[in-house]
Design a protein around this motif. Structure first.
Motif, short mmCIF file in Angstrom:
data_model
loop_
_atom_site.label_atom_id
_atom_site.label_comp_id
_atom_site.label_asym_id
_atom_site.label_seq_id
_atom_site.Cartn_x
_atom_site.Cartn_y
_atom_site.Cartn_z
N LYS A 93 1.15 -1.78 0.09
CA LYS A 93 0.17 0.06 0.22
C LYS A 93 0.84 0.94 -0.12
N LEU A 94 1.06 2.29 -0.80
CA LEU A 94 1.26 3.25 -1.14
C LEU A 94 0.47 4.84 -0.37
N PHE A 95 0.96 5.50 -0.42
CA PHE A 95 0.87 6.70 0.41
C PHE A 95 0.86 8.47 -0.08
N LYS A 96 0.69 8.69 0.13
CA LYS A 96 1.04 10.36 -0.07
C LYS A 96 0.96 10.63 0.71
N SER A 97 2.23 11.87 1.23
CA SER A 97 1.24 12.46 2.63
C SER A 97 2.31 13.93 2.32
N HIS A 98 2.71 14.81 3.40
CA HIS A 98 3.67 15.82 3.72
C HIS A 98 3.91 16.08 4.78
N LEU A 99 3.61 15.12 5.90
CA LEU A 99 3.62 14.80 6.96
C LEU A 99 5.67 15.13 7.38
N PRO A 100 5.46 15.86 8.85
CA PRO A 100 7.38 15.29 9.75
C PRO A 100 6.92 14.05 10.10
N TRP A 101 8.14 13.91 10.84
CA TRP A 101 8.42 12.63 12.03
C TRP A 101 8.09 13.24 12.55
N GLY A 102 7.27 12.34 13.49
CA GLY A 102 6.89 12.67 14.97
C GLY A 102 5.15 13.01 14.77
N VAL A 103 4.90 12.79 13.72
CA VAL A 103 3.36 13.37 13.00
C VAL A 103 2.49 12.72 12.55
N ILE A 104 3.20 11.99 11.36
CA ILE A 104 2.59 10.99 10.38
C ILE A 104 3.21 9.51 11.43
N PRO A 105 1.59 8.51 10.86
CA PRO A 105 2.15 7.49 11.83
C PRO A 105 2.92 5.97 11.83
N GLU A 106 3.03 6.07 12.54
CA GLU A 106 4.55 4.90 13.18
C GLU A 106 4.14 3.80 12.18
N GLY A 107 4.84 2.89 11.57
CA GLY A 107 4.72 1.71 11.93
C GLY A 107 4.63 1.19 10.62
N GLY A 108 4.85 1.92 9.23
CA GLY A 108 5.03 1.99 8.59
C GLY A 108 6.55 2.13 7.79
N ARG A 109 7.08 2.71 6.68
CA ARG A 109 8.21 2.83 5.42
C ARG A 109 7.69 3.67 4.87
#
Length: 292
Positions: A93-109
Motif C-alpha cells: 500500500k502506498l500513501f502520499k503525505s507531507h507530514l513530518p516525522w513525529g506526526v505521521i503514523p508510525e509502523g510503516g516505511r
C-alpha cells in the motif's frame, strides 16, 4: 467568485483546504509493516516518487485518472471521499503525505525527498499562482517572506529537520531532489531496493514512466484535478484553476529569482534551524551527506 489577492486571503482559503476531522482520520490510520508513506514537503518530489513507487509495485499500470486515485493522500483522503483502510489494487500500500516525522503514523516505511528550500518555495509559488490566488496578485518576494515561517511548526525547516534526524533508520529512505534530477536511474534503483523490487524489466518500466517527457505527456494524471474538484469549493476558489504538477524543476534556479536580501534571509533561516540542530551549514551539506 474571485481567487484571493492577498496573503491573508490566501491563508484563509488554505485553512479550509483540509478539515480537522479529515486530518484526524488520516492520523488515526494504523500502518501495516509493508505500507509505504511518500512524505516530502510540498513541491519536493512527492508526485514524482509516487509515480516511481506505483510503477515499481504495479509493473507500470497507468490505468488511473489521477495519481491520488492509486496513491491516496493520507491527510486529505477522508475529505476526498476515500477510506484509507480500503485495500489497494497493488502491494505494498502506498500513501502520499507531507507530514513530518513525529506526526505521521508510525509502523510503516517512509520515503522522503529533500530539496533546496528556495527552489521548493518558487515551485510552490508557481503552483499556487492562478489556482490559490489570482495570477500575479501576490509577488514572489512577498510569498518568499511568507514561506520563511509558513505553517508554524510544519514549515519546510521543521519538516526537513524531523526527517534528517531519523535518516539512519532502516524504515526510512531519505533522498535529494537534485540527485534525482542528476541520475534518475540510480534514484529509481534506490527506491526499488527499498521496496525490494528486483525485477529488471519492472525497474526499467518504472524509470521510463518517471521521465519528464513521459509525465508531461500524461500531465492530466498528475495535475491534482481530483483534489481541486473535491476541495476548491470548500476553499472558496473558482473551479477553473490550473495546478500543473509536472515542471522542469531546474536545481538551483530559484535563487536567481529572488533578491540578495531574501537570499540571505533564507541562508540565515537554514543556519538557525538545520545548522543549529544538525550541523548542516547549508543545503549543499545535505547534498554532500546524502551522496556519500
Amino acid at each position: 467568485m474571485k481567487r484571493p489577492e492577498t496573503l491573508a486571503q490566501m491563508n484563509a482559503a488554505l485553512g479550509r483546504f483540509a478539515t480537522d476531522h479529515g486530518v484526524e482520520t488520516g492520523l488515526a490510520y494504523r500502518p501495516g509493516p509493508t505500507d509505504i508513506f511518500i512524505s516530502p514537503y510540498s513541491k519536493c518530489g512527492t508526485t514524482w516518487v509516487s509515480q516511481i513507487a506505483h510503477g515499481l509495485r504495479s509493473g507500470g499500470d497507468m490505468a488511473f485518472d489521477e495519481i491520488t486515485d492509486v496513491v491516496p493522500w493520507l491527510e486529505l483522503a477522508h475529505d476526498m471521499g476515500r477510506n484509507v483502510n480500503d485495500p489497494q489494487a497493488y502491494s505494498p500500500k502506498l500513501f502520499k503525505s507531507h507530514l513530518p516525522w513525529g506526526v505521521i503514523p508510525e509502523g510503516g516505511r517512509y520515503i522522503v525527498v529533500l530539496r533546496d528550500p528556495v527552489d521548493a518555495m518558487v515551485s510552490l509559488y508557481r503552483f499556487f499562482d492562478g489556482w490559490v490566488f489570482e495570477r500575479g496578485a501576490i509577488s514572489l518576494e512577498d510569498f518568499a517572506e511568507y514561506y520563511l515561517d509558513r505553517m508554524g511548526r510544519e514549515d519546510y525547516w521543521s519538516h526537513a529537520s524531523s526527517w534528517w534526524g531519523v535518516r539512519g533508520r532502516q524504515d526510512v529512505l531519505l533522498m535529494a531532489y537534485e540527485h534525482m534530477k542528476q541520475d534518475l536511474a540510480k534514484s529509481v534503483a534506490q527506491i526499488a531496493d527499498f521496496m525490494k523490487v528486483s525485477d529488471a524489466r519492472t525497474r526499467d518500466v518504472a524509470q521510463a514512466q518517471a521521465t519528464l517527457d513521459f509525465m508531461k505527456a500524461h500531465g492530466q494524471q498528475f495535475d491534482d484535478h481530483l483534489v481541486r474538484q473535491a476541495r476548491d469549493a470548500a476553499c472558496g476558489l473558482p473551479p477553473d484553476g490550473e495546478a500543473s504538477k509536472v515542471a522542469g524543476g531546474q536545481a538551483g534556479a530559484g535563487r536567481a529569482q529572488i533578491g540578495d536580501v531574501m537570499r540571505e534571509a533564507y541562508a540565515d533561516k537554514w543556519r538557525a534551524t538545520m545548522g543549529a540542530t544538525h550541523g548542516l551549514e547549508s543545503y549543499e551539506d545535505v547534498l554532500a551527506r546524502l551522496k556519500g
